[in-house]
Motif scaffolding. Sequence first.
Motif, PDB file in Angstrom:
ATOM      1  N   ALA A  19      -4.790  -2.206   4.942  1.00 11.62           N
ATOM      2  CA  ALA A  19      -3.540  -1.466   5.182  1.00 11.62           C
ATOM      3  C   ALA A  19      -3.281  -1.300   6.678  1.00 11.62           C
ATOM      4  N   LYS A  29      -1.253   6.879  -0.427  1.00 11.52           N
ATOM      5  CA  LYS A  29      -2.637   7.263  -0.739  1.00 11.52           C
ATOM      6  C   LYS A  29      -3.631   6.185  -0.321  1.00 11.52           C
ATOM      7  N   GLU A  30      -3.107   4.995  -0.021  1.00 10.13           N
ATOM      8  CA  GLU A  30      -3.994   3.869   0.324  1.00 10.13           C
ATOM      9  C   GLU A  30      -3.925   3.508   1.811  1.00 10.13           C
ATOM     10  N   TYR A  77       0.860  -1.183   0.000  1.00  9.82           N
ATOM     11  CA  TYR A  77       0.000   0.000   0.000  1.00  9.82           C
ATOM     12  C   TYR A  77       0.897   1.233   0.000  1.00  9.82           C
ATOM     13  N   ASN A 123      -7.046   2.418   3.467  1.00  6.99           N
ATOM     14  CA  ASN A 123      -7.813   1.319   2.839  1.00  6.99           C
ATOM     15  C   ASN A 123      -7.899   0.121   3.778  1.00  6.99           C
TER      16      ASN A 123
END
Length: 170
Positions: free
Chosen positions: A166, A159-160, A156, A163
């Motif tokens: 993550a 930006k993730e 990841y 999520n």
Amino acid sequence: MNTNMKENNYSRRSFLRIVGWGSFFATLGISSVGFIRFLYPNVLFEKPSAFKAGTLDEFTIDRTSDYQVYENWKAEHSIWIVREKDRIYAVKARCTHLGCTPNYFADEMVFKCPCHGSQFHCNGENFAGPAPRPLDRCKIFVGFDGRIQVDKARIYSFKEFDNPGAYVKV
Ligand code: FES
């Protein structure tokens, strides 16, 4: 033809017969090995990408700290597990500049890259040096056995980070 010549002819013929059969069986043996080898595919046996890291209660955090960095898996898996107040995540120990392995300095609570001087906060955020972005993270989840697992095959980028997968909520 005297007896001596007959014996010489006989032993030469025997020798040639032995060499002939020997070559035949050697060729047969080598081709059989090649054929058997052909039946098995070329497979690379690599270490699995996932590993178990422990139970949730093993990752504690000091009330006065914002982060607790666990280095137990750095040597074998190149992963730091970081505990924040409400989440746990797996930070990849690979500098986002050119891929060197940073070191963690617990007294300063920073990761420092020895190659070109990039520095990162405990959450992997870059704040000094040429690294262009925060350290990546790897998939982390709680397995059926209640233990935290990290899968290094799923990365990841920053930006993730929010999520699912993550981080693990605590
Ligand atoms: Fe880490 Fe260059 S590889 S700063």
